[in-house]
Design a protein around this motif. Sequence first.
Motif, PDB file in Angstrom:
ATOM      1  N   ILE A  88       0.548   6.669   8.116  1.00 25.75           N
ATOM      2  CA  ILE A  88       1.606   7.581   8.325  1.00 25.75           C
ATOM      3  C   ILE A  88       1.538   8.183   9.737  1.00 25.75           C
ATOM      4  O   ILE A  88       0.459   8.710   9.792  1.00 25.75           O
ATOM      5  CB  ILE A  88       1.805   8.534   7.247  1.00 25.75           C
ATOM      6  CG1 ILE A  88       2.266   7.545   6.003  1.00 25.75           C
ATOM      7  CG2 ILE A  88       3.065   9.298   7.508  1.00 25.75           C
ATOM      8  CD1 ILE A  88       2.659   8.361   4.750  1.00 25.75           C
ATOM      9  N   ASP A  91       7.872  -4.609   5.353  1.00 28.83           N
ATOM     10  CA  ASP A  91       7.421  -3.274   5.491  1.00 28.83           C
ATOM     11  C   ASP A  91       6.964  -3.157   7.426  1.00 28.83           C
ATOM     12  O   ASP A  91       7.040  -2.410   8.074  1.00 28.83           O
ATOM     13  CB  ASP A  91       6.341  -2.835   4.895  1.00 28.83           C
ATOM     14  CG  ASP A  91       6.544  -2.288   3.653  1.00 28.83           C
ATOM     15  OD1 ASP A  91       7.695  -1.881   3.496  1.00 28.83           O
ATOM     16  OD2 ASP A  91       5.744  -2.412   2.748  1.00 28.83           O
ATOM     17  N   ILE A 146       2.366   4.995  -1.312  1.00 23.24           N
ATOM     18  CA  ILE A 146       4.061   5.252  -1.573  1.00 23.24           C
ATOM     19  C   ILE A 146       4.398   4.276  -2.417  1.00 23.24           C
ATOM     20  O   ILE A 146       4.667   3.078  -1.786  1.00 23.24           O
ATOM     21  CB  ILE A 146       4.594   5.637  -0.126  1.00 23.24           C
ATOM     22  CG1 ILE A 146       4.009   6.810   0.604  1.00 23.24           C
ATOM     23  CG2 ILE A 146       6.094   6.037  -0.826  1.00 23.24           C
ATOM     24  CD1 ILE A 146       4.676   7.016   2.042  1.00 23.24           C
ATOM     25  N   ASN A 183       0.394   0.823   0.360  1.00 21.34           N
ATOM     26  CA  ASN A 183      -0.349   1.658   1.473  1.00 21.34           C
ATOM     27  C   ASN A 183       0.099   1.595   2.729  1.00 21.34           C
ATOM     28  O   ASN A 183       0.426   0.763   3.323  1.00 21.34           O
ATOM     29  CB  ASN A 183      -1.854   1.457   1.259  1.00 21.34           C
ATOM     30  CG  ASN A 183      -2.487   1.495  -0.124  1.00 21.34           C
ATOM     31  OD1 ASN A 183      -2.126   2.516  -0.785  1.00 21.34           O
ATOM     32  ND2 ASN A 183      -3.324   0.735  -0.618  1.00 21.34           N
ATOM     33  N   TYR A 184       0.226   2.899   3.429  1.00 24.04           N
ATOM     34  CA  TYR A 184       0.566   3.022   4.604  1.00 24.04           C
ATOM     35  C   TYR A 184      -0.179   3.796   5.344  1.00 24.04           C
ATOM     36  O   TYR A 184      -0.543   4.922   5.046  1.00 24.04           O
ATOM     37  CB  TYR A 184       2.251   3.357   4.661  1.00 24.04           C
ATOM     38  CG  TYR A 184       3.049   2.625   3.950  1.00 24.04           C
ATOM     39  CD1 TYR A 184       3.832   1.568   4.694  1.00 24.04           C
ATOM     40  CD2 TYR A 184       3.410   3.022   2.727  1.00 24.04           C
ATOM     41  CE1 TYR A 184       4.634   0.556   3.876  1.00 24.04           C
ATOM     42  CE2 TYR A 184       4.237   2.154   1.986  1.00 24.04           C
ATOM     43  CZ  TYR A 184       4.991   1.158   2.573  1.00 24.04           C
ATOM     44  OH  TYR A 184       5.933   0.290   1.764  1.00 24.04           O
ATOM     45  N   HIS A 203       5.808   4.272   9.135  1.00 26.33           N
ATOM     46  CA  HIS A 203       4.768   3.677   8.059  1.00 26.33           C
ATOM     47  C   HIS A 203       4.442   2.408   8.403  1.00 26.33           C
ATOM     48  O   HIS A 203       5.057   1.424   8.468  1.00 26.33           O
ATOM     49  CB  HIS A 203       5.772   3.372   6.582  1.00 26.33           C
ATOM     50  CG  HIS A 203       6.125   4.936   6.049  1.00 26.33           C
ATOM     51  ND1 HIS A 203       7.340   5.643   6.746  1.00 26.33           N
ATOM     52  CD2 HIS A 203       5.591   5.829   5.305  1.00 26.33           C
ATOM     53  CE1 HIS A 203       7.662   6.851   6.216  1.00 26.33           C
ATOM     54  NE2 HIS A 203       6.370   6.777   5.315  1.00 26.33           N
ATOM     55  N   ALA A 256       8.677  -1.128  10.482  1.00 30.07           N
ATOM     56  CA  ALA A 256       7.919  -0.218  11.275  1.00 30.07           C
ATOM     57  C   ALA A 256       8.056  -0.928  12.763  1.00 30.07           C
ATOM     58  O   ALA A 256       8.413  -0.091  13.566  1.00 30.07           O
ATOM     59  CB  ALA A 256       6.134  -0.513  10.974  1.00 30.07           C
ATOM     60  N   TYR A 298       8.983   9.762  10.377  1.00 29.36           N
ATOM     61  CA  TYR A 298       7.708   8.985  10.211  1.00 29.36           C
ATOM     62  C   TYR A 298       7.612   7.580  10.455  1.00 29.36           C
ATOM     63  O   TYR A 298       8.905   6.900  10.227  1.00 29.36           O
ATOM     64  CB  TYR A 298       7.329   9.423   8.906  1.00 29.36           C
ATOM     65  CG  TYR A 298       7.013  10.641   8.353  1.00 29.36           C
ATOM     66  CD1 TYR A 298       5.746  11.377   8.876  1.00 29.36           C
ATOM     67  CD2 TYR A 298       7.901  11.874   8.072  1.00 29.36           C
ATOM     68  CE1 TYR A 298       5.131  12.454   8.710  1.00 29.36           C
ATOM     69  CE2 TYR A 298       7.468  13.033   7.898  1.00 29.36           C
ATOM     70  CZ  TYR A 298       6.183  13.425   8.186  1.00 29.36           C
ATOM     71  OH  TYR A 298       5.609  14.741   8.141  1.00 29.36           O
ATOM     72  N   ASN A 337      -0.542  12.492  12.715  1.00 37.87           N
ATOM     73  CA  ASN A 337      -1.310  11.105  12.043  1.00 37.87           C
ATOM     74  C   ASN A 337      -2.019  11.517  11.275  1.00 37.87           C
ATOM     75  O   ASN A 337      -3.045  12.414  11.179  1.00 37.87           O
ATOM     76  CB  ASN A 337      -1.867  10.565  13.299  1.00 37.87           C
ATOM     77  CG  ASN A 337      -0.507   9.740  14.079  1.00 37.87           C
ATOM     78  OD1 ASN A 337       0.315  10.181  14.248  1.00 37.87           O
ATOM     79  ND2 ASN A 337      -1.070   8.973  15.137  1.00 37.87           N
TER      80      ASN A 337
END
Lengths: 671, 392
Positions: free
Chosen positions: A413, A553, A406, A410-411, A428, A557, A426, A399
């Motif tokens: 990860i 997003d 990216i 912003n993430y 995100h 996730a 991964y 982590n």
Amino acid sequence: MRNTPTASTRLINFLGSMNLAISLLVVLAIASIIGTILKQNQPYTDYQIKFGPFWFDLFKSMGLYDVYAAAWFLAILVVLVISIATCVGRNTPGILRELRHFRENVQEKSLRAMKHQLSLSSPMDNTAAQAMTQRILHAQGFKTRQKVADDHVVIAGMKGRANHWGYWLTHLGMIVILFGGGILDNSSLAIRIGEWQGTLKPETRNLPAADVPAISQLPPDNATYRGSVDIPEGNHANIIFLPVRDGYLVQHLPFDVEVKDFRVEHYSTGMPKSFESDLVIHDKALPKPLEATISVNHPLVYNGVAIYQANFGDGGSKINLRLHPFNSQFAVQDVEGNIFRDYKLSSSTQNYTLELKDFRLFNINDMEEPDGKVKKRNIGPSITFKLRDATGQAMEYQNYMNPVNIKGQNYLISGVRSSPADPFRYLHIPVDTKGGTGRFMRFLSDLQNTELVKKSALETTRTSMQQAQMQNADVENQVIESMVHLTSIFATKGSDGIMQEITTRFPEDKREAASEAFMKVLNASMRAVYQETLKQEGVTGEPNEADWMFFDDSLLAIDKISSYGSPWLIQMTSFKQIEASGLQITRSPGKSVVYLGSIMLAIGVFLLFYVSHRRIWVWIKPAGDKQSEIVLAGSSNRNQPEFELYFKHLQDTFTQTIGREVTHGNATGND
Amino acid sequence: MATQQEMIDSLIEQPGLFQRLGLTDWLWAGLILAATAFVFVQYGQVMDAYEIGILAMTAPGLVALGWFWKSFQPYALTVAVFSLFSAWLYSGSYANAESVFGLKFLLSSQSAIMWMSALFVMATVAYFGGLLANSDFTQKTATAITWAALIMGFTGLMVRWYESYLIDPEFGHIPVSNLYEVFILFCLMTGLLYLYYEQQYKNRSLGGFVLLVISAAVGFLLWYSFERNAAKILPLVPALKSYWMKIHVPANFVGYGAFALASMVSVAYLLRANGEKNNPQGFAATRLPPLEMLDDITYKAIALGFAFFTVATILGAMWAAEAWGGYWSWDPKETWALIVWLNYAAWLHLRLSKGWRGVPMAWWAIIGLFVTVFAFLGVNMFLSGLHSYGEL
Ligand code: HEM
């Protein structure tokens, strides 16, 4: 005259034979190849998996996992040493003869039979011809001997005797190297002997050094060793670990090494520029502790023991973690810990062990920039840990502490994998405007909140039905119910859950249509919930484009959480880095012996190739009227084409200074 | 009578080394010493004892090389002039590589190396063309092109060295640190060795054979720089920051270059031997050099390569002792160096002590090239180990 050779002469002939030498060189080359093709000294389980039990055992019994320490490999080297020694011993008398004897007793006939020879007739008398010959040969660098016989004089010259020194230096150099490296510095040999005697047994368990039994320990006065130890900053150690096949031995040092500070310096690109440790050597023999800084390529040598900066790692950094449960019924927890320690955790349903494995301050990764180019970028600190459930199954996570940008978003990860052989997959997690996981977690928890889902489903359904001018309580209820149902499935099981629902409820030919309808319903519901989430956050008005991107997003996730394997998102909140310096510590008393042998070898090789042992004979006989008859002959043990040129040159010198050439027909056949 | 005596004296007395040298030789020595003094005065403060030692050894080495092989003098001077001109064009700004015409198209390291590549390929074609057409002129042209390629290549390396400091003084290093750079070095060493033998034996018919290997290396180099962006100048990893690198790597590549040369001469040997047997009036049997000459060149090249490879391996061991804590670790690269060395040791024993010649030895020399190539390329591609830089 020839005797039948005795058995021992035959053995010596065999051992010193060129055929054996060449075979040995080739066999050694082939044996060396094996060790480079099969990766050496890996954990035995790796080999087991790779080869299966049968081949694994066979290869093991052949010593293929540690070829260069295997008995048969050492045997080849021993035979090589014996062979070289025999060869040198056998050739030396002959070489000594070569060096000493000028062969001035040579016969005229044999000179005339040589490949390089010339007959001259000279107007000079015998003495003058001798003097001139001596002058020429000395000017050419020959040492000469003269033999005066009744009717003639022989002047024999030679030069380039160093060529034979080359032979000795090369071959003795090899023996010296093999002695220094193979005997004096061969730590595995001593260990092997200890194992045979039963006084040593490598440890294969992963134990703290203090718990390693005495049979796996070596005393500080051991003659030669090469091992390593990681010492955290501020700590010290007086042992190192010697790797032995699939285990290790603990070697005690005659002093104590303290690592005061460890530093990594970086280039502007983020690549490491240097690794350095400030060491303090504590030794009773020293009036005060010895301080020194070592770095890669700049070791410290103390009392015959060399300390190298080999690598570095984590030394048990202090880490603060925040565990965000993916299930909204549970509370956030904070954990404080150190790298290399294990911690007990419990979630709603299970007990876990959190094993903190590694901390890294820098992570230089290939990242795609907004302009599409891939660049190396430091994406900041990361932590690696394993989460082991009650059954012993573990997933490994990596982590990153800071959000990573990216393509403009912003993430946070997190990488996950179930085996070190797999690449990380991964997750995100989108980061909200405040830079945290707040909005994502709230949205997730809202999706799991049936009351809230129902309420927002009701609202959207009403508005949309009003827009469509429909009034039907049944339809409305049905839609709301499926919204709540599907949302709860998605929020806990992701799209796989939805798919399962479809496969169990619909026959194959209806599934596509159903899935389309489900998605529409689900999407509408989640959008409604998301707007609710935003409202709670205090966002007024319609969500903007960035908000909807965040929504997309988030769904991506959430979809992955069910296979993520951890009930929490574990986020590093702060850390205190403690680095460990990886030291390699060696004692190799044979090193200077090996260097001596190497210098012998290098000088010897050049002498062998670039010096040739040349002989010249000049046979002079008076031939009436104060004239002389002369035979010039020569030979060389190297570089024949060059010698041919040289001899031509010498011929010219002789014909122009002493006499003229006599063609073969005119030569007096005088024996 | 006096004149007669003088003539005899002059015939007998071997002129000493210094008498054999001409004015240009002394100018050469003076120039090298002046350049060394300049470097020392200019950069002495930032050099450590070892670097000063290497500098102090380089000067007599270059003087001796120039005295031993006269053609080296104009060659080195041209490279020096080109390199200095390039540095002048840069005038302290790396960005000039893209904007100044002379750099962009000729003398930035990448352009110079592109020129080298193109010229080597042209020279290969010209050598073969000259051989097939039996044209002396074409072969002479091929020699000239080879010299030009060597000038551009060496200039490219020198400029690359300078560029590495321009990009960032911390990045600065001699360009023998990765696969891209040593491939250039390989081309240069092989080319120079070839030209030396070409002069010695006054025979240009082997040019195409030797340059074929160089062209193959150029092909790899181009692929490597276009596909893998290998030409980019990066700073050194800590393990490579050592003065040992400066001598270990070049010594190694004298060896590799010589082995490559020997193998290609052996190819010519096989062709000629086959020609003599099957078609004595044919092309191979009449145009290629006689077998003894081919055999002699092969031996000389392998002996030279073996001597340098021995030194290089010893230097490598000494470096390893300092960087990894052991002079010998059976790391794959090390082990393969040993394999190459053992292979040629066996070859030399057979030839010198058993007197083997001819077709089998030629085949062995060719196989030697494959062993060598594996040691310097295959190991990086297929085997992992401590020598982990320069991965493909
Ligand atoms: C790793 C082991 C060895 C190495 C590196 C080595 C190296 C060499 C080299 C470089 C030469 C020079 C070639 C020449 O100019 O003749 C040579 C010559 C020779 N070697 Fe070896 N050798 C080794 C082992 C042996 C062994 C085991 C024998 C004995 C059977 C042997 C016998 C000879 C002989 C007789 C010569 C010729 C010497 C002469 O002509 O003056 N070598 N060796």
